[in-house]
Design an enzyme around this catalytic site. Structure first.
Site, short mmCIF file in Angstrom:
data_model
loop_
_atom_site.label_atom_id
_atom_site.label_comp_id
_atom_site.label_asym_id
_atom_site.label_seq_id
_atom_site.Cartn_x
_atom_site.Cartn_y
_atom_site.Cartn_z
N ASP A 169 -4.82 -4.36 9.19
CA ASP A 169 -3.71 -4.56 8.38
C ASP A 169 -2.37 -4.61 9.28
O ASP A 169 -2.22 -3.58 10.07
CB ASP A 169 -3.66 -3.28 7.38
CG ASP A 169 -2.83 -3.86 6.13
OD1 ASP A 169 -1.95 -4.53 6.20
OD2 ASP A 169 -3.16 -3.20 5.08
N ASP B 98 0.88 -7.41 5.94
CA ASP B 98 1.80 -6.87 4.80
C ASP B 98 3.19 -7.35 4.71
O ASP B 98 3.76 -7.73 5.56
CB ASP B 98 2.12 -5.13 5.34
CG ASP B 98 2.31 -4.42 4.55
OD1 ASP B 98 1.66 -3.94 3.45
OD2 ASP B 98 3.43 -3.74 4.63
N GLU C 21 0.16 -11.15 2.35
CA GLU C 21 0.56 -10.50 1.04
C GLU C 21 1.94 -10.95 0.95
O GLU C 21 2.89 -10.37 1.75
CB GLU C 21 0.53 -8.87 1.39
CG GLU C 21 0.83 -8.37 -0.09
CD GLU C 21 1.44 -7.06 0.01
OE1 GLU C 21 1.50 -6.14 -0.93
OE2 GLU C 21 2.24 -6.45 0.92
N HIS D 204 -4.96 -1.36 -3.33
CA HIS D 204 -4.40 -0.05 -3.32
C HIS D 204 -3.09 0.04 -3.91
O HIS D 204 -2.36 1.38 -3.85
CB HIS D 204 -4.56 0.49 -1.88
CG HIS D 204 -3.61 -0.30 -1.17
ND1 HIS D 204 -3.90 -1.59 -0.66
CD2 HIS D 204 -2.14 0.09 -0.41
CE1 HIS D 204 -2.77 -2.23 -0.13
NE2 HIS D 204 -1.98 -1.38 0.27
N ASP D 205 -2.21 -0.98 -4.51
CA ASP D 205 -1.01 -0.98 -5.19
C ASP D 205 -1.03 -1.20 -6.62
O ASP D 205 -0.05 -1.03 -7.43
CB ASP D 205 0.00 -1.95 -4.56
CG ASP D 205 0.05 -1.64 -3.09
OD1 ASP D 205 0.16 -0.58 -2.56
OD2 ASP D 205 0.15 -2.73 -2.26
C1 GLC Z 1 2.59 -3.28 0.85
C2 GLC Z 1 1.68 -2.30 0.81
C3 GLC Z 1 1.95 -1.28 0.18
C4 GLC Z 1 3.04 -0.83 1.05
C5 GLC Z 1 4.13 -1.70 1.24
C6 GLC Z 1 5.03 -1.09 2.34
O1 GLC Z 1 3.04 -3.95 -0.43
O2 GLC Z 1 0.31 -3.02 0.23
O3 GLC Z 1 0.91 -0.19 0.12
O4 GLC Z 1 3.69 0.54 0.39
O5 GLC Z 1 3.72 -2.89 1.63
O6 GLC Z 1 4.43 -1.30 3.56
#
Ligand code: GLC
Ligand code: CA
Length: 567
Positions: free
Chosen positions: A105, A208, A289, A351-352
């Site tokens: 990640d 990310d 993402e 995980h979100d």
């Molecule tokens: C992404 C991650 C999340 C995190 C955010 C800030 O959305 O998946 O878990 O809180 O980025 O890094």
């Protein structure tokens, strides 16, 4: 191991949240040594295992954990909670030995406020690293923030720093200051991070919040919410889960369109540079993402198809209501918008997001739906990402406030319980601590652990886990599933069923999914018959050749091979 430059198109990915996967030393927190112990579960080369080809690991780098690893204090160190660099090397070697690729990640929109770069940057206005972050004076006599931007969790995106009397920008928590991606030294530093891990054997990265890297250089204020552009392709309100709609309603108080602090054109240049670096190494991949309302914008991160991201998560699938049409429209939209060379990546949760089975569970039908979703995920044209625990039907946990750890839940409770509910320990057994730890787990174990655990489901031939295993191993043998084209079938199909064809040179497959809780008759066109039933979500239904259109049981999904195109 899958090889060749496009191995990632044929792979089944699995997301491991390291804190919650397996704890090897009893401190209640999952770790790298624990993950190594469980690699055989993911793939030991036999159909007795889950048949995973690659793992995406949520961050395990050095971090003060204000956002559980998404605030990195040293990109090239493993956090001592999780292990050491030697453990990492062992993890890569052990994973590779089993044909499992390792995806890390990359969290580089921001660092932790404890990263030495930020410590230097905040120490004085003329520090050489000052410009590595985004610092601005306050506005007017009351020294108000430079503009109206809000961060993505809660509150303003600017925090005042007493030492040098300026604001710094953070798209998330104040403990997550944003890097300045217009600074060439920052780009070089991150390029070195990428090379560091590739040289150590990583096979690629999940990026990310990559849509946030670059922001408007003039820092213009965002326009009010009611001025938002019309997005033709936006997912209709009626196709989204009520929870997603509620969520957008809750972010309304922010009352602004994020026009100037995301999707900046320069970000595409950054991603093109990343891609060049990745392409210097053989067989590397990336998955972004990218969040946003407009799928056209999201699709643009593929560049021309092979010069930016290899893959890009398509989250609309995770926001669909339980309707065959919603899922079909969602997939069709993405198929239509992607550049020809681009390859989809599908996921049902991470995980979100609230766990899929709880989001779409519909009470007593939850388990049947989970099975249907598994068939959908593993038969679509694109790379499937399975979130840990999804294969055993782990449910969202409802935690009391005092046990919450995620800053989002702590702040918004009880309107939003945050993301802890989907991050509970992997359920290896029905015993204490779900077999995840011998100590006290960092989050409580999720609901119904007595049946939702690996040990119990391994023993039961009809379990969800065994269905996942059958699907992943079957998939590897079906070229039409791995690389074939996609086409929806609507003629003669009841409105609450979703049917599509996957076709390669050598074979033609039909996926038929019944989203209703009633039996449904299909009227397939004659050219689809006879067809061989390869697998059904109803494990009591034997594989056999069908000469007539089948009827689908409640929530039944079938994978059929249509005769005639066999090679
Ligand atoms: C992404 C991650 C999340 C995190 C955010 C800030 O959305 O998946 O878990 O809180 O980025 O890094
Ligand atoms: Ca541990």
């Amino acid at each position: 191991m899958l090889t060749g430059a496009d191995w990632w198109r044929k792979a089944v990915f699995y997301q491991v949240y390291p804190r919650s996967f397996y704890d090897s030393n009893g401190d209640g927190i999952g770790d790298l040594a624990g993950i190594i112990e469980k690699l055989d579960y993911l793939n030991d080369g036999t159909p007795g295992s889950l048949g995973i080809d690659a793992i995406w690991f949520s961050p395990f780098f050095k971090s003060p954990e204000y956002d559980f690893g998404y605030d990195v204090a040293d990109y090239c160190e493993i956090d001592p909670r999780f292990g050491t660099l030697e453990d990492f090397d062992r993890l890569v070697a052990e994973a590779h030995r089993r044909g499992i690729r390792v995806i890390l990640d990359l969290v580089v929109n921001h660092t932790s406020h404890e990263h030495p770069w930020f410590k230097e940057s905040r120490s004085s206005r003329d520090n050489p690293k000052r410009d590595w972050y985004i610092w601005r004076d306050g506005v007017g006599p009351r020294r108000r923030p430079p503009n109206n931007w809000r961060n993505n969790f809660f509150g303003p995106a600017w925090t005042w720093d007493e030492t040098t009397e300026q604001y710094y920008l953070h798209s998330f928590l104040p403990q997550q200051p944003d890097l300045n991606w217009f600074n060439p030294e920052v780009r070089r530093a991150i390029d070195q991070v990428i090379r560091f891990w590739l040289d150590r054997g990583a096979d690629g990265f999940r990026l990310d919040v990559a849509h946030l890297y670059c922001k408007d250089e003039q820092l213009r204020s965002n326009p009010p919410f009611f001025r938002r552009d019309k997005v033709e392709q936006r997912m209709p309100f009626t196709d989204r889960t009520w929870m997603m709609n509620l969520f957008s309603l809750f972010s309304l108080p922010e009352f602004q369109v994020k026009k100037y602090n995301q999707h900046h054109p320069e970000t595409h240049r950054v991603l093109k540079e990343f891609r060049k670096t990745l392409d210097e190494y053989p067989e590397k991949t990336s998955v972004g993402e990218i969040l946003g309302e407009d799928p056209q914008v999201i699709a643009s991160y593929y560049g021309s198809g092979n010069d930016e991201l290899h893959m890009n998560f398509y989250f609309d699938l995770a926001h669909c209501r339980w309707k065959a049409g919603a899922f079909r429209r969602c997939v069709e939209r993405w198929e239509r918008l992607l550049p020809a060379e681009a390859w989809p990546a599908y996921t049902l949760s991470n995980h979100d997001i609230v766990r899929a089975i709880s989001r779409l569970g519909g009470g007593k039908h939850g388990d049947e739906r989970a099975r249907l979703l598994a068939m959908l995920l593993l038969t679509l044209r694109g790379t499937p990402f399975i979130y840990y625990g999804e294969e055993i039907g782990m449910k969202e946990a409802r935690l009391p406030r005092r046990l919450l750890q995620d800053p989002v839940g702590k702040k918004w409770y009880p309107f939003h319980r945050g993301r802890d509910g989907c991050r509970t320990p992997m359920q290896w057994s029905g015993g204490p601590g779900a077999g995840f730890t011998t100590g006290e787990p960092w989050l409580p174990v999720g609901p119904e652990v007595e049946k939702r655990n690996v040990a119990a489901q391994e023993k039961d031939p009809a379990s969800l886990l065994n269905f996942y295993k059958k699907m992943t191993w079957l998939r590897k043998e079906l070229p039409a599933l791995l690389t074939g084209s996609y086409r929806s079938v609507t003629h003669g199909v009841p409105g609450d069923c979703y049917l599509f064809l996957r076709q390669s040179e050598e074979q033609k497959l039909l996926v038929a999914l019944n989203f209703s809780s009633r039996r449904r008759e299909l009227a397939l066109p004659p050219q689809f018959l006879p067809a061989r039933l390869l697998i059904s979500t109803d494990q009591s239904r034997p594989a056999k050749t069908l000469h007539q259109s089948p009827a689908l049981g409640p929530h039944e999904g079938c994978l059929l091979q249509i005769a005639g195109v066999e090679g």
